[in-house]
Motif scaffolding. Structure first.
Motif, short mmCIF file in Angstrom:
data_model
loop_
_atom_site.label_atom_id
_atom_site.label_comp_id
_atom_site.label_asym_id
_atom_site.label_seq_id
_atom_site.Cartn_x
_atom_site.Cartn_y
_atom_site.Cartn_z
N UNK A 28 0.80 -1.02 0.17
CA UNK A 28 0.04 -0.01 -0.04
C UNK A 28 0.79 1.22 -0.05
N UNK A 29 2.04 1.46 0.76
CA UNK A 29 2.70 2.29 0.82
C UNK A 29 3.45 2.63 -0.63
N UNK A 30 3.94 1.54 -1.21
CA UNK A 30 4.47 1.66 -2.45
C UNK A 30 3.59 2.03 -3.71
N UNK A 31 2.44 1.59 -3.45
CA UNK A 31 1.45 1.98 -4.58
C UNK A 31 1.08 3.72 -4.15
N UNK A 32 1.10 3.98 -2.90
CA UNK A 32 0.62 5.28 -2.70
C UNK A 32 1.91 6.43 -3.27
N UNK A 33 3.38 5.64 -3.09
CA UNK A 33 4.31 6.30 -3.51
C UNK A 33 4.21 6.70 -4.98
N UNK A 34 4.13 5.55 -5.82
CA UNK A 34 3.89 5.40 -7.09
C UNK A 34 2.86 6.47 -7.69
N UNK A 35 1.48 6.71 -6.64
CA UNK A 35 0.39 7.51 -7.09
C UNK A 35 0.89 9.04 -7.14
N UNK A 36 1.59 9.03 -5.96
CA UNK A 36 1.91 10.68 -5.66
C UNK A 36 3.04 11.06 -6.77
N UNK A 37 4.04 10.01 -7.37
CA UNK A 37 4.86 10.28 -8.43
C UNK A 37 4.35 10.66 -9.54
N UNK A 38 3.01 9.76 -9.90
CA UNK A 38 2.44 10.14 -11.27
C UNK A 38 1.84 11.32 -11.16
N UNK A 39 1.40 11.75 -9.86
CA UNK A 39 0.45 13.10 -9.91
C UNK A 39 1.35 14.16 -10.05
N UNK A 40 2.57 14.03 -9.36
CA UNK A 40 3.56 15.41 -9.45
C UNK A 40 3.94 15.22 -11.03
N UNK A 41 4.45 14.18 -11.65
CA UNK A 41 4.67 14.11 -13.24
C UNK A 41 3.84 14.82 -13.87
N UNK A 42 2.31 14.43 -13.69
CA UNK A 42 1.18 15.05 -14.68
C UNK A 42 1.13 16.39 -14.34
N UNK A 43 1.40 16.89 -13.03
CA UNK A 43 1.10 18.16 -12.80
C UNK A 43 2.39 19.14 -13.48
N UNK A 44 3.56 18.62 -13.51
CA UNK A 44 4.64 19.11 -14.20
C UNK A 44 4.45 19.35 -15.79
N UNK A 45 3.79 18.28 -16.27
CA UNK A 45 3.58 18.18 -17.91
C UNK A 45 2.41 19.19 -18.10
N UNK A 46 1.49 19.28 -17.48
CA UNK A 46 0.44 20.15 -17.60
C UNK A 46 0.93 21.61 -17.52
N UNK A 47 1.55 21.92 -16.63
CA UNK A 47 2.35 23.29 -16.26
C UNK A 47 3.23 23.48 -17.76
N UNK A 48 4.07 22.73 -18.15
CA UNK A 48 4.72 22.93 -19.27
C UNK A 48 3.82 22.94 -20.54
N UNK A 49 2.76 22.20 -20.69
CA UNK A 49 2.05 22.25 -21.76
C UNK A 49 1.39 23.76 -21.60
#
Length: 71
Positions: A28-49
């Motif tokens: 569960x902790x690893x899944x949570x970490x993956x989810x947070x990393x994905x959300x951060x990457x999505x936020x950065x990609x949207x900001x760049x776009x």
């Protein structure tokens, strides 16, 4: 409900499915970490776009467009 399950549920903003009870706290902790990393990457990609799309807007209109977009 374990602390890891609570954190994941809070991040998802939804209750966890019943099948998640079979996962360990480590999983569960690893899944949570993956989810947070994905959300951060999505936020950065949207900001760049958004930033690169403003290059197509005439310079004098950019402040009004930024204001309309809430930037």
């Amino acid at each position: 409900m374990s602390n890891a399950a609570r954190q994941l549920s809070h991040t998802l903003r939804a209750p966890l499915p019943d099948a998640f009870d079979q996962l360990t706290d480590t999983d569960l902790a690893e899944l949570h970490r993956y989810l947070q990393a994905t959300m951060a990457r999505r936020r950065e990609t949207l900001d760049a776009a958004i930033g690169s799309s403003l290059d197509f807007v005439p310079r004098l209109m950019r402040p009004a467009i930024k204001k309309a977009l809430g930037l």
